[in-house]
Design a protein around this motif. Sequence first.
Motif, PDB file in Angstrom:
ATOM      1  N   GLU A 141       0.822  -1.202   0.000  1.00  0.00           N
ATOM      2  CA  GLU A 141       0.000   0.000   0.000  1.00  0.00           C
ATOM      3  C   GLU A 141       0.862   1.261   0.000  1.00  0.00           C
ATOM      4  N   ILE A 142       1.970   1.228   0.719  1.00  0.00           N
ATOM      5  CA  ILE A 142       2.850   2.401   0.752  1.00  0.00           C
ATOM      6  C   ILE A 142       3.448   2.649  -0.624  1.00  0.00           C
ATOM      7  N   GLU A 143       3.901   1.584  -1.275  1.00  0.00           N
ATOM      8  CA  GLU A 143       4.485   1.741  -2.612  1.00  0.00           C
ATOM      9  C   GLU A 143       3.432   2.182  -3.627  1.00  0.00           C
ATOM     10  N   LEU A 144       2.184   1.777  -3.420  1.00  0.00           N
ATOM     11  CA  LEU A 144       1.113   2.170  -4.336  1.00  0.00           C
ATOM     12  C   LEU A 144       0.706   3.628  -4.172  1.00  0.00           C
ATOM     13  N   ASN A 145       1.226   4.297  -3.154  1.00  0.00           N
ATOM     14  CA  ASN A 145       0.990   5.742  -3.067  1.00  0.00           C
ATOM     15  C   ASN A 145       1.531   6.461  -4.291  1.00  0.00           C
ATOM     16  N   ALA A 146       2.556   5.887  -4.924  1.00  0.00           N
ATOM     17  CA  ALA A 146       3.095   6.490  -6.143  1.00  0.00           C
ATOM     18  C   ALA A 146       2.078   6.416  -7.274  1.00  0.00           C
ATOM     19  N   LEU A 147       1.312   5.313  -7.344  1.00  0.00           N
ATOM     20  CA  LEU A 147       0.265   5.197  -8.362  1.00  0.00           C
ATOM     21  C   LEU A 147      -0.886   6.157  -8.035  1.00  0.00           C
ATOM     22  N   ARG A 148      -1.248   6.227  -6.778  1.00  0.00           N
ATOM     23  CA  ARG A 148      -2.282   7.199  -6.378  1.00  0.00           C
ATOM     24  C   ARG A 148      -1.851   8.615  -6.763  1.00  0.00           C
ATOM     25  N   GLN A 149      -0.574   8.891  -6.582  1.00  0.00           N
ATOM     26  CA  GLN A 149      -0.061  10.219  -6.920  1.00  0.00           C
ATOM     27  C   GLN A 149      -0.214  10.497  -8.413  1.00  0.00           C
ATOM     28  N   GLU A 150       0.044   9.489  -9.240  1.00  0.00           N
ATOM     29  CA  GLU A 150      -0.095   9.665 -10.687  1.00  0.00           C
ATOM     30  C   GLU A 150      -1.519  10.070 -11.052  1.00  0.00           C
ATOM     31  N   TYR A 151      -2.489   9.365 -10.479  1.00  0.00           N
ATOM     32  CA  TYR A 151      -3.888   9.674 -10.796  1.00  0.00           C
ATOM     33  C   TYR A 151      -4.293  11.041 -10.248  1.00  0.00           C
ATOM     34  N   ALA A 152      -3.873  11.342  -9.032  1.00  0.00           N
ATOM     35  CA  ALA A 152      -4.212  12.645  -8.447  1.00  0.00           C
ATOM     36  C   ALA A 152      -3.606  13.780  -9.271  1.00  0.00           C
ATOM     37  N   ASP A 153      -2.369  13.600  -9.708  1.00  0.00           N
ATOM     38  CA  ASP A 153      -1.704  14.628 -10.506  1.00  0.00           C
ATOM     39  C   ASP A 153      -2.382  14.797 -11.869  1.00  0.00           C
ATOM     40  N   MET A 154      -2.848  13.689 -12.456  1.00  0.00           N
ATOM     41  CA  MET A 154      -3.564  13.784 -13.741  1.00  0.00           C
ATOM     42  C   MET A 154      -4.799  14.661 -13.599  1.00  0.00           C
ATOM     43  N   LEU A 155      -5.585  14.397 -12.566  1.00  0.00           N
ATOM     44  CA  LEU A 155      -6.809  15.173 -12.372  1.00  0.00           C
ATOM     45  C   LEU A 155      -6.494  16.632 -12.056  1.00  0.00           C
ATOM     46  N   TYR A 176      -1.040  -0.318   7.120  1.00  0.00           N
ATOM     47  CA  TYR A 176      -0.571   0.742   6.226  1.00  0.00           C
ATOM     48  C   TYR A 176      -1.484   1.971   6.221  1.00  0.00           C
ATOM     49  N   MET A 177      -2.607   1.898   6.899  1.00  0.00           N
ATOM     50  CA  MET A 177      -3.537   3.028   6.879  1.00  0.00           C
ATOM     51  C   MET A 177      -2.914   4.350   7.323  1.00  0.00           C
ATOM     52  N   PRO A 178      -2.126   4.382   8.405  1.00  0.00           N
ATOM     53  CA  PRO A 178      -1.522   5.673   8.795  1.00  0.00           C
ATOM     54  C   PRO A 178      -0.661   6.278   7.697  1.00  0.00           C
ATOM     55  N   ASP A 179       0.106   5.442   6.983  1.00  0.00           N
ATOM     56  CA  ASP A 179       0.950   5.964   5.903  1.00  0.00           C
ATOM     57  C   ASP A 179       0.098   6.479   4.747  1.00  0.00           C
ATOM     58  N   MET A 180      -1.004   5.787   4.450  1.00  0.00           N
ATOM     59  CA  MET A 180      -1.895   6.237   3.387  1.00  0.00           C
ATOM     60  C   MET A 180      -2.561   7.560   3.759  1.00  0.00           C
ATOM     61  N   LEU A 181      -2.934   7.697   5.032  1.00  0.00           N
ATOM     62  CA  LEU A 181      -3.541   8.944   5.489  1.00  0.00           C
ATOM     63  C   LEU A 181      -2.523  10.081   5.483  1.00  0.00           C
ATOM     64  N   ASN A 182      -1.269   9.780   5.799  1.00  0.00           N
ATOM     65  CA  ASN A 182      -0.227  10.810   5.735  1.00  0.00           C
ATOM     66  C   ASN A 182      -0.002  11.255   4.292  1.00  0.00           C
ATOM     67  N   TRP A 183      -0.042  10.281   3.355  1.00  0.00           N
ATOM     68  CA  TRP A 183       0.082  10.647   1.937  1.00  0.00           C
ATOM     69  C   TRP A 183      -1.077  11.556   1.524  1.00  0.00           C
ATOM     70  N   ALA A 184      -2.281  11.193   1.934  1.00  0.00           N
ATOM     71  CA  ALA A 184      -3.447  12.012   1.593  1.00  0.00           C
ATOM     72  C   ALA A 184      -3.316  13.412   2.182  1.00  0.00           C
ATOM     73  N   HIS A 185      -2.798  13.505   3.405  1.00  0.00           N
ATOM     74  CA  HIS A 185      -2.606  14.819   4.021  1.00  0.00           C
ATOM     75  C   HIS A 185      -1.642  15.665   3.197  1.00  0.00           C
ATOM     76  N   ARG A 186      -0.549  15.074   2.761  1.00  0.00           N
ATOM     77  CA  ARG A 186       0.433  15.829   1.966  1.00  0.00           C
ATOM     78  C   ARG A 186      -0.173  16.314   0.647  1.00  0.00           C
ATOM     79  N   ASN A 187      -1.253  15.664   0.225  1.00  0.00           N
ATOM     80  CA  ASN A 187      -1.922  16.041  -1.029  1.00  0.00           C
ATOM     81  C   ASN A 187      -3.324  16.586  -0.768  1.00  0.00           C
ATOM     82  N   ILE A 188      -3.519  17.208   0.378  1.00  0.00           N
ATOM     83  CA  ILE A 188      -4.848  17.680   0.763  1.00  0.00           C
ATOM     84  C   ILE A 188      -5.401  18.717  -0.214  1.00  0.00           C
ATOM     85  N   ASP A 189      -4.518  19.335  -0.989  1.00  0.00           N
ATOM     86  CA  ASP A 189      -4.968  20.337  -1.958  1.00  0.00           C
ATOM     87  C   ASP A 189      -5.544  19.722  -3.228  1.00  0.00           C
ATOM     88  N   ILE A 190      -5.212  18.444  -3.508  1.00  0.00           N
ATOM     89  CA  ILE A 190      -5.698  17.823  -4.746  1.00  0.00           C
ATOM     90  C   ILE A 190      -6.414  16.495  -4.504  1.00  0.00           C
TER      91      ILE A 190
END
Length: 403
Positions: A141-155, A176-190
């Motif tokens: 799940e932590i490594e898949l944050n990079a894929l989530r980032q790709e989709y978020a950046d596209m939008l 892995y939920m805390p790490d996923m939530l931290n990733w979401a926080h860092r991208n709270i603008d998108i």
Amino acid sequence: MQAAVVDHTEVYRLPWSLTDNAISWLEPTALCNLYCDGCYRMNEKDSHKSLDVVKQELDTFQKLRNSDCISIAGGDPLLHPQILDIVADVKRRGLKPIVNTNGKALTMELLKDLKKAGVYGFTFHVDSKQGRDGKWAGKTEIELNALRQEYADMLAKVGGISCSFNSTVYEDTMQYMPDMLNWAHRNIDIVHTMVFIAYREVIPDMPFDWYAGGQKVDWDKIWYHTDRKRDINISALHMLQKARETHPEFMPCGYLNGTEIPDSFKWMLNVRVGTKEKIFGFMGPKFIELVMTGYHWFTGKYLSYASPKETRIGRTALMFLWMLDKGARKAAGRFFTNPLNWFKRLHFQTVMFIQPVDFTKHGGQSMCDSCPDITVWNGQLVWSCRLEELKKYNTFLKSVPKD
């Protein structure tokens, strides 16, 4: 497994009902290009519904159910050859078209075409048990944050589209939920919404027999079954407790209860407010009550997805709501006491925990009361997560305690 303790009487019960609900669930196809562990839908070739059938189902929604948005799901709806026409028709009806997809078929060209057609938002299902191939095969799940980032950046690059993610939570991935939530926080603008859905399947040692009417059904003939003994009791309160490892103040402001267990949290809504650097607080029940009743007053509907423009008005909202909501008051105190914050943009971000069907010891199946993911089957409104039962047996299965 430790679970959080929350008094449901202190949380706002979302006012959604079967006929007046924020969301409705449209499935134009059952074809998918991935296979997710625990998926409740059979992957079917040649299952694309015609545009006429899709329109008939939308007519049924509008006849029987007052909704703010239509979640276009499946299968994966991006595989439907007329997905642009479907999105455009939903938009034409005055509803918000939300595409629920694993993202594999999404290209920048298709994304731009979908925006022209009127798409309001995307919910991307991304987790480590989808059988993805290529560079995403076997990733955590932590490594898949990079894929989530790709989709978020596209939008974000296209702009003006709501961006949400959901993931199924298994006993071995909850860590892995805390790490996923931290990733979401860092991208709270998108990234505007994160949804965590507890894993459910029929397992071998459940103390029930299964019946379709008077016909007994072998447990291993049910589509969503597994031969392994697995934890199917993950609850929203378990997920909340795990989220508190990231932010101890994590607290729900709204919820939906279970049909059999009224004090359960089937849909647990949490709204946090912050910048990319800091979360200043979590909104309380009065906040979401004002949002829901106010939106319904002006539009006649209950709010589902918010636009990127609406989620970045956190600073203005705190200025006007701090007197009315305890959570807003605490967040405003932390934000406005430092003058360096005054010119920063403050964003709202929704975090949802979903707890699917639970079983009582007497065989009762506690579903999501006022479920938003209701779909159409033979002109009726039914639970989308149990559609395979209707397709195979023409009725929902009953669970009966074994002698």
